[in-house]
Design a protein around this motif. Sequence first.
Motif, short mmCIF file in Angstrom:
data_model
loop_
_atom_site.label_atom_id
_atom_site.label_comp_id
_atom_site.label_asym_id
_atom_site.label_seq_id
_atom_site.Cartn_x
_atom_site.Cartn_y
_atom_site.Cartn_z
N UNK A 179 0.86 -1.18 0.00
CA UNK A 179 0.00 0.00 0.00
C UNK A 179 0.90 1.23 0.00
N UNK A 180 0.63 2.16 -0.88
CA UNK A 180 1.39 3.40 -0.95
C UNK A 180 0.57 4.54 -0.37
N UNK B 151 -8.76 1.60 6.41
CA UNK B 151 -8.76 1.11 5.03
C UNK B 151 -7.43 0.45 4.68
N UNK B 152 -6.36 0.99 5.23
CA UNK B 152 -5.05 0.39 4.98
C UNK B 152 -4.98 -1.00 5.60
N UNK B 153 -5.39 -1.11 6.84
CA UNK B 153 -5.35 -2.39 7.54
C UNK B 153 -6.21 -3.42 6.82
N UNK C 101 3.78 -1.22 3.83
CA UNK C 101 3.21 0.10 3.54
C UNK C 101 4.36 1.07 3.32
N UNK C 102 4.31 1.80 2.20
CA UNK C 102 5.28 2.84 1.90
C UNK C 102 4.61 4.18 2.14
N UNK C 103 5.05 4.88 3.18
CA UNK C 103 4.41 6.13 3.59
C UNK C 103 5.30 7.31 3.25
N UNK D 39 1.42 -4.20 10.95
CA UNK D 39 1.82 -3.94 9.57
C UNK D 39 3.21 -3.32 9.52
N UNK D 40 4.02 -3.77 8.60
CA UNK D 40 5.35 -3.21 8.39
C UNK D 40 5.22 -1.92 7.59
N UNK D 41 5.70 -0.82 8.16
CA UNK D 41 5.57 0.50 7.52
C UNK D 41 6.95 1.14 7.41
#
Length: 388
Positions: A69-70, A119-121, A128-130, A147-149
Motif C-alpha cells: 500500500x502506498x 482502510x489500509x489495515x 506500507x510505503x508512507x 503492519x510493516x511500515x
Amino acid sequence: MTATRTTLVVALLLVGSLAAVVVPVGGAAAPSAAANTASTAQEDCSFPFSATDATGTEVTVEEAPESVVTLGPAAAQTMVEIGAGGSVVGATQYASYLDGSDGWANVSGSGRAFVSAERVVAQQPDLVLAENIVSDDTVERLRNAGITVYKFQSATSMDTVLEKVDLTGQLVGACEGASETVEWMQTEVDVVQRAAQGQEAPQALYVFYGTTPGPNTYISDLITTAGAENMAATADLEYSQAGYARINPEVVANMTVEWLLLNSGQPEPRVPDSPAYQNTVAVQENQTVVLNSNYVSQPAPRSVYVMRNLSQAWFPEAYAEANASVRGEASTGTTATTATTTATEGGETDADMPTDESTGSDDGGSPGFGVVAALVAVLSLAGIARRT
C-alpha cells in the motif's frame, strides 16, 4: 468536498519535497555521489532487508512483499516506474492518474484526513510505503496493527529522489527496475545540465495560487537544475517552515521576470490578473510554461520531465545538442536508451508523454495533481497545514 478544500488537502502532499539543495545556475554540476551510489545499486535484491526510516525506526522487510500500500502519489508513481505496480493493492486518491490505479483500493481518509488507517489495515498489506506527510501517529497505529511500515524522509532535491527510487526497489524486491529507472533519470539530469552550460540563466518565477518556492525547496531545485535563476530566491520574503512564501504583486512588480512558471492544477486564468504580472517580460513576450501538475508536485521519477520541458523551452538548440551528445555517449551501454523508451509498467514513454504547456509549442494534457506545490505554503502560512 469543495474544490477549495480539495486543493488544500492535496497541497499537503508536497511537504516532503521541500528544502532542496540548489544546483549552481547556468552550469552543469557533476553527477552527485548519491546519484552514483544509487545508479550502481545491486540488481538482485536480498532479504531480509533493513533500513532506518524517517521515524528513526529500523524497519526490516523479511521477504519480498507481494502486496504493498502506498500512502502518497509519489510512492505510487515510483512503484509503477520501477515495474512494481503489480504489487500495489492500495493507494490514496491522488494516485488515480496512474495506469493500473483502477485496481487499487482507495485508502484516503474522509474530510481533511489524508489516510484512513482502517482502510489500509483492511488490505492486509505486506508492506506500507508512507510519504513523509503521513503523520507519525498514523504510522504507529499501522505498526500496532502488525503492519510493516516504512516512512520516507523528505525529498529535498533530485539527488534525494534518486536515492528514494533506489531504496524503494530494495524495499519491494525490484532492484533491477529501480536501478534502470535511476540511470534513466540521471541521464535526463545530465542532459539538462549540459544544455545549461555556458547559457545565460533565464530569470524565472514559479507562482501557484499566490505562493512561490524559496531557494531551499524541491521545486526550486528543478528550476535551477534546468538552468534558470529562481527569482523568488532573490526576493525578501517570509518563508514558511515548508519553504514557501506568499508573494504579493508589489514584490513581483519590482522583479525582472523573463519566464513565468505556472501549474496545470490551477484553473484558468492561471496568470494573475494584475498589472504587476501582466507587465512582466514573461507575459508581454508570451514566455510562460504551465507545468504538469503531477510531475512537478511529486518527488518521483517523472519529475525529470519537468526539467526536460523547461530546458527545451529555455535552450531549445542547446538541449537538442546535449540530448544527442549525452545519449550518444551512453550508446555503448543500454541503460539510457532502454529506460527512456521503455518506461516501466504503467509509465509513459517519451513518445506519448504529455508535454508541458509552453508558449510557442503544442499544448499537452496534464493529469490534475497540480494543487500540491505552492499550496503547501498556503496551508503553512494560513496556520492550518499539518501532516496527516
